[in-house]
Design a protein around this motif. Structure first.
Motif, PDB file in Angstrom:
ATOM      1  N   GLU A 189      -1.400   6.017   2.592  1.00 42.02           N
ATOM      2  CA  GLU A 189      -2.274   6.771   3.347  1.00 42.02           C
ATOM      3  C   GLU A 189      -3.434   6.087   4.036  1.00 42.02           C
ATOM      4  N   THR A 190      -3.602   4.684   3.464  1.00 47.62           N
ATOM      5  CA  THR A 190      -4.880   4.024   4.044  1.00 47.62           C
ATOM      6  C   THR A 190      -4.333   2.836   4.699  1.00 47.62           C
ATOM      7  N   SER A 213      -2.764   1.860   0.136  1.00 47.60           N
ATOM      8  CA  SER A 213      -1.741   2.999  -0.243  1.00 47.60           C
ATOM      9  C   SER A 213      -1.081   3.355   1.094  1.00 47.60           C
TER      10      SER A 213
END
Length: 217
Positions: free
Chosen positions: A202-203, A200
């Motif tokens: 975010e990751t 994602s």
């Protein structure tokens, strides 16, 4: 939002968006040593018409097939195919190749197929910075580790995932993983003992080398 990426071996990945729509890349036949069959997906992209990249016999059902350059819409995923070559002689030795860009859940994923040369400045500019690069590193027929790493740098790829290299399953003669690790001393290396990763925005992190395990039969 997240996307899942599964490596079946060679250049064959399943890219699945959060909505569940899935694209299979470069399905390979069993002569490669990867025993694949009845893979389920909504669409298939084929970078070039060699048996280890266009084996639709291992695909279940009747998904949409994308096998030429241009702009397409596969479900909720915009896909763009860019013309390139399987060698560094403008295709004279091994023909043409398509590099496919997928925009999945806000992530730009680029599959190089059997790219055999550095992409032109013009195409690099068109593609822009990417999040995930699926790059051949085995040399012999394609880019080697050094060229793949240089291209990842030019595309500012946040995550580099290698493909098309020597594994215990592969019947072809190619280079293995070691040169890639040597070239990527400045990237953070993550060896996943699994063939699926969830990514994602975010990751994603930055300057990561993500090594997937291939799908065992």
């Amino acid at each position: 939002t997240f996307m899942q990426i599964t490596w079946y071996g060679h250049s064959c990945f399943l890219l699945t968006s959060e909505s569940g729509y899935s694209i299979l890349t470069d399905p390979c036949d069993q002569e490669t040593g990867y025993e694949l069959h009845d893979l389920v997906c909504d669409a298939v992209t084929i970078s070039h018409e060699h048996h280890d990249h266009n084996c639709l016999a291992i695909v279940a059902g009747s998904p949409e097939i994308l096998r030429k350059p241009g702009a397409f819409q596969a479900g909720d995923i915009p896909v763009t195919g860019y013309s390139s070559y399987h060698d560094d002689a403008k295709g004279a030795n091994r023909g043409e190749n398509i590099v496919f860009l997928y925009q999945i859940d806000g992530l730009k994923v680029l599959h190089l197929g059997d790219l055999g040369h550095m992409l032109s400045d013009e195409i690099i500019q068109k593609i822009g910075d990417i999040d995930v690069l699926l790059a051949p590193i085995g040399g012999v027929f394609t880019l080697n580790a050094k060229m793949a790493t240089a291209l990842a740098d030019r595309l500012n790829a946040k995550v580099l995932i290698p493909m098309h290299y020597k594994t215990p399953a592969l019947h072809f003669n190619m280079v293995g993983m070691e040169p890639l690790l040597a070239e990527n001393a400045t990237r953070r290396v993550h060896h996943l003992n699994a063939n699926t990763a969830t990514l994602s925005r975010e990751t994603l992190g930055d300057r990561r080398l993500l090594i997937l395990d291939y799908k065992r039969s």
